[in-house]
Design an enzyme around this catalytic site. Sequence first.
Site, PDB file in Angstrom:
ATOM      1  N   ARG A 604       0.324   5.517   6.022  1.00 41.71           N
ATOM      2  CA  ARG A 604       1.327   6.261   5.249  1.00 41.71           C
ATOM      3  C   ARG A 604       0.751   7.477   4.554  1.00 41.71           C
ATOM      4  NH1 ARG A 604       2.624   0.841   3.769  1.00 41.71           N
ATOM      5  NH2 ARG A 604       3.977   0.100   5.423  1.00 41.71           N
ATOM      6  N   VAL A 605      -0.530   7.457   4.230  1.00 39.98           N
ATOM      7  CA  VAL A 605      -1.067   8.604   3.497  1.00 39.98           C
ATOM      8  C   VAL A 605      -2.183   9.324   4.238  1.00 39.98           C
ATOM      9  CG1 VAL A 605      -0.469   7.726   1.234  1.00 39.98           C
ATOM     10  CG2 VAL A 605      -2.651   7.102   2.225  1.00 39.98           C
TER      11      VAL A 605
END
Length: 742
Positions: A604-605
């Site tokens: 996600r990051v």
Amino acid sequence: MLHFVYSLINFAILALILWLFARKMIARIFTGRKDRIDRALDEAERIESEEFTLPTLPETFREDLPAPVEAEIREIRETAAEHARHMLQQTEETIEDLRREMLLDVKSRYIDRLVEKAQTLMTTDTWLAAFRAREEEFTDRILEHTRLTPGDMAYLKRHDVLYVTLTSAYPMPQSIVDRIGAHAQKLLDEVGGKPSYWVRVDPELIAGFRFRIGDTVYDFTLADRLYQLRSHLESRDLQGNEDAAELLDGMFEDIRGMHMSLSQFQLGRVISISDGICWLDGLADIMYGEVIEFECGEQGMVLDIEPDRIGCIVYGRYEHIESGSRVRRVGRIASVPVGDDLLGRIVDPLGQALDGKGRIWTSEHRPIEHKAPAIPDRAAVSRPLHTGIKAIDALVPIGRGQRELIIGDRQTGKTSIALDAIINQKGTGTICIYVAIGQKDTTIADIRDKLTRYGAMSYTTIVCAPASVSASIQYIAPFAGAAMAEYFMYQGRDVLIVYDDLSKHAVAYRELSLLLHRPSGREAYPGDVFYLHARLLERAAQLSPENGGGSITALPIIETQAGDISAYIPTNVISITDGQIFLDADLFNEGQRPAVNVGLSVSRVGSAAQTKLMKQVSGRLRMDLAQYRELAGFTQFGSDIDASTRKVLDAGKRMMAALHQSRYAPLPDWEQVLLLFAVSEGYAAGVDPSAMDSYAMHLTGSMEIRYPALTALLRSGDKLSDKDKDALREAIAACGTGSEVA
Ligand code: ATP
Ligand code: MG
């Protein structure tokens, strides 16, 4: 007029009553329980520092020691010299380690003897007389300091009566017994309780007396002084450069300088002990995570606080702890040794060396449970942590400070991915910590061998809690690892920590919780297992530049059963982490290694931390691969496939082959980019999928030799302009596939 005066008086009375009642209530609300405990601890420290001068030990103390002491020092010196002579071919470090090991041996052997000697010297009539002469003075001190703790109040609420005991080495004068009794009575009267006053004589105290009210003991005995002396001597750190004689000199000095003071501590009692879980009575003020010490010297940690009993885990062997024996509150939170000395070592979760390479010389400790950095102290994930694995760096990139879960069935290559990531950190200055929970000893030995062989052990610590150790130790392991990692992070360094694996950790915690009689929830796990893993993984962070800019990247591993990622523990950890690498057993069996399932894996990051170049090249990869997997599923049994589908299938197959990577062969970023670019642009169309590895080698080799400028451009990681892209295409085409050369 009279009415007015009356109403004024009424008002004054009302205000007075309100003030009288409300004051207590407000005070009760605002004075936190913790404050009171803190105050009690401060008080204890203050009391300790108030010294009493008693006859000091004779100057001749040292000469008084039995002759063998001096003889043994000589002997140790000679043996050390002997060893040094024999080991000239060995490194200086080995000799130094050996010397320190022997020093420690001297230390532990002499502590016993010194304490024993001190005891005989102190049981002389002068010392005893000095004690007796100060009985009144001690009593005054004790009465002055006696307080009821919040724990005592809680006990009084339920039982009405509080035990008060005066134990002395010899019968005390009646006047003192009465004074102390009257004082206890007064204290308890104030809060509406009754004392149950006991007076005992216990020659084991040697000299002096101790007064116990509730859990708190105020101690003025020689026995306690000797206990303090022993712990003081044991906690003496070696400087590293002293010799045996200097060490002993220091210890003599400590004993000579020993003074008498009132010590205050809390005592509890073992109610029962089984399966490494111990239930205690008393110690009502103790906090979660505090260390306790049993009479036999074994230590434990508080894990459960109930209204009328405390549940603890025992660190070591619990067979010789008996119910009814005393437990002492040590006054510190459980901690582990941390520092650079741990690198290259295998330690247990308490920080003890397991690799037979001698003691770990570090004097720094960190609590195993520690608050995670707050949001303002963090920065966004922006720097990549390259694993060297194409399928990960291109598709599910990991950034420093990120928590990326590795999840999959048993034997799908989870550990291999983590190890490759560790090996790829060589030369980057990143510290690695591998926490092995509930694994076989042989697996851990194998991991150590692999890390050593690939030169990764020098910057790695293995925290080892194999399946053979108790659930308590397995439970502590990841927290201990996190504490060791935090030490480096707060110094501004980067750390990669692997928890292999958290499913076994959850099982160990479930075992503990069931033994602690906590209600079990879904899949019989206790309700707070989510919190357990959340607070562990929350400690991974990228600190902001003002806080040093260090980071902890966490790679927790979870084992699934038959690919079921919707089971309790997997869903928990998936929702705690910033993404997952899903390893598919089917893919693994098809021969795809690493068996990363592109559809179910996300980061996600991490893409924020990918280099611009990698982002540019791998942008479409994910979609293409997903499309390929779907088509491949459909067309598995179909024979007549149209040309365009065939093309997609072929390209996909080739790309999957390009993502294939064997273990312990991490690739630098630019080589990954080059290969992915070549394959996605179709330059590998003529390459057989099984020959993809040799194609990759041929391509990077020729690029480096024939196009150094382009190679440098790729190494820089900057985005390619259209012109650069064309140049790259030309170069790749010119390099060929390698097979036509042969
Ligand atoms: P466990 O569930 O027992 O912990 P695991 O999921 O951690 O297993 P590994 O021990 O990493 O799996 O690997 C399992 C097997 O797969 C090993 O025998 C290893 O040799 C093989 N393997 C893993 N990755 C690769 C790879 N990239 N190339 C070739 N073989 C691999
Ligand atoms: Mg494994």
